[in-house]
Motif scaffolding. Sequence first.
Motif, short mmCIF file in Angstrom:
data_model
loop_
_atom_site.label_atom_id
_atom_site.label_comp_id
_atom_site.label_asym_id
_atom_site.label_seq_id
_atom_site.Cartn_x
_atom_site.Cartn_y
_atom_site.Cartn_z
N GLU A 158 1.67 4.05 4.30
CA GLU A 158 2.38 2.78 4.18
C GLU A 158 3.33 2.81 2.99
O GLU A 158 3.24 3.69 2.12
N GLU A 159 4.25 1.85 2.94
CA GLU A 159 5.19 1.77 1.83
C GLU A 159 4.44 1.57 0.52
O GLU A 159 3.48 0.80 0.44
N ILE A 160 4.91 2.26 -0.51
CA ILE A 160 4.29 2.17 -1.83
C ILE A 160 4.52 0.78 -2.40
O ILE A 160 5.54 0.15 -2.15
N MET A 161 3.53 0.29 -3.17
CA MET A 161 3.61 -1.06 -3.70
C MET A 161 3.24 -1.07 -5.18
O MET A 161 2.36 -0.32 -5.62
N VAL A 162 3.90 -1.91 -5.94
CA VAL A 162 3.64 -2.06 -7.37
C VAL A 162 2.18 -2.45 -7.60
O VAL A 162 1.56 -3.16 -6.80
N GLU A 163 1.61 -1.94 -8.70
CA GLU A 163 0.24 -2.26 -9.12
C GLU A 163 -0.82 -1.76 -8.12
O GLU A 163 -1.95 -2.23 -8.14
N LYS A 320 13.10 -6.49 -1.20
CA LYS A 320 12.65 -6.81 0.16
C LYS A 320 11.14 -7.00 0.23
O LYS A 320 10.62 -7.50 1.24
N SER A 321 10.44 -6.61 -0.84
CA SER A 321 8.98 -6.73 -0.83
C SER A 321 8.45 -7.14 -2.19
O SER A 321 9.10 -6.94 -3.22
N GLY A 322 7.26 -7.71 -2.19
CA GLY A 322 6.62 -8.14 -3.42
C GLY A 322 5.11 -8.13 -3.25
O GLY A 322 4.59 -7.88 -2.16
N ARG A 323 4.42 -8.42 -4.34
CA ARG A 323 2.96 -8.40 -4.30
C ARG A 323 2.39 -9.60 -5.04
O ARG A 323 2.84 -9.93 -6.15
#
Length: 400
Positions: A158-163, A320-323
């Motif tokens: 999956e796409e890498i995500m912060v934290e 485009k993405s956030g957490r």
Amino acid sequence: MQSSISNILSSFISDSQEINVKFVSGKKDLNLFITLPQKLYAEYTDYVPALKMEQEALLHPKKNSLFRHCEHQYFIAWVDDKPVGRIAALIDHVAQEYLQTKIGYFGALDCIPDPRIVAALLKAAEDWLSTQDTKTVRGPLTLSSNGESGVMVTGQQEEIMVETPWHPPGLAELIEASGYTQTEDLLSYRLEIKTEQVQNYKIPGNLEIGAGRLKDVTIEKVSKKQIQQQAEILRDLYNDAWDAAYNFVPLQDYEMKDMLHRMKPIIHTNNYVQINKGGEALAIALVIPNVYELSAGIGSSPSLLGWVKIGWRLLRGRFKSGRVILLGVSNKIRGTVLGSLFPGLAIHELIKREGLPGMNFDWVELGWIRSKDRPMRNLIEDSLVPEPYKVHRLFEKELP
């Protein structure tokens, strides 16, 4: 890709070769420790390295306020002259006082997925923790329960995500094979903000803020400056919301201030939701942009031109993405009907803000949902996302 890694392993690691785990000592070793995952996982096409600057802020003892109450020891595993893995051992004095137990932690575990290497790294951490009178080891945490938690079990593609930590497949099984017991799975859900199903999400019971049972419930409007000023309110509510949850350790005032200071360039007032009842803050939610998008195609150590590109992307603020990194409800209403509604209220408010400045996300990750938190899972899985797209796992081991 797994087969190519196995080929690399067999090309220089044999049963007869000795694995040496050494203390990290000096600037050169520390720099290698911080950057080692990029070297270890270079053959994995799904792996995306974080900016070196961010990793230094996390792992350098002089740059992370966590070390004000933590003792640590870093280790690197070597085969001949080749580094093949790393691990951190930590004593968190706040955790020991809060939990009233001699607990220690391991984290920053990254290595070539080989059972001998994993076992050697874990033993080095355990041996050091034993010298600190530790009775229980928990991990992996990088470097605390308020940071990157768990080893990735699923979601590598999956796409890498912060934290969110990334690990190669199979590492969780190798930790378990070293005598560790699984204690908790942390689930992450991919919420596609612009879909009809999400946009039509209603507050449970179709209630409306400011009317009926929610007549004295309000959404607090704060400026970016006020978010920084409300660090103590945020910390108190966060600590109150998660008090007594497994693996929770109270966030210290200096940790919250550091976190908000680091996020200041990327967060917008619309990223923060505070829900009050009768003027008292009882629930919060904070979503941050996925900063991995800033360095996409540039690398972890940008050139001067690379930094210019990052600066331009930051100024545009088109993520485009956030957490969602904070989502909690005060202990004062936990277990009540109102308490069960507030997480849904916070999520509903974030969804309503889609398209506003700072909230033009295509999707948002709802992360670190405890597998045993059935009410929260039901809220998400019944109305928004049927199943998690990433799973991270925590382990424990009793020391002799």
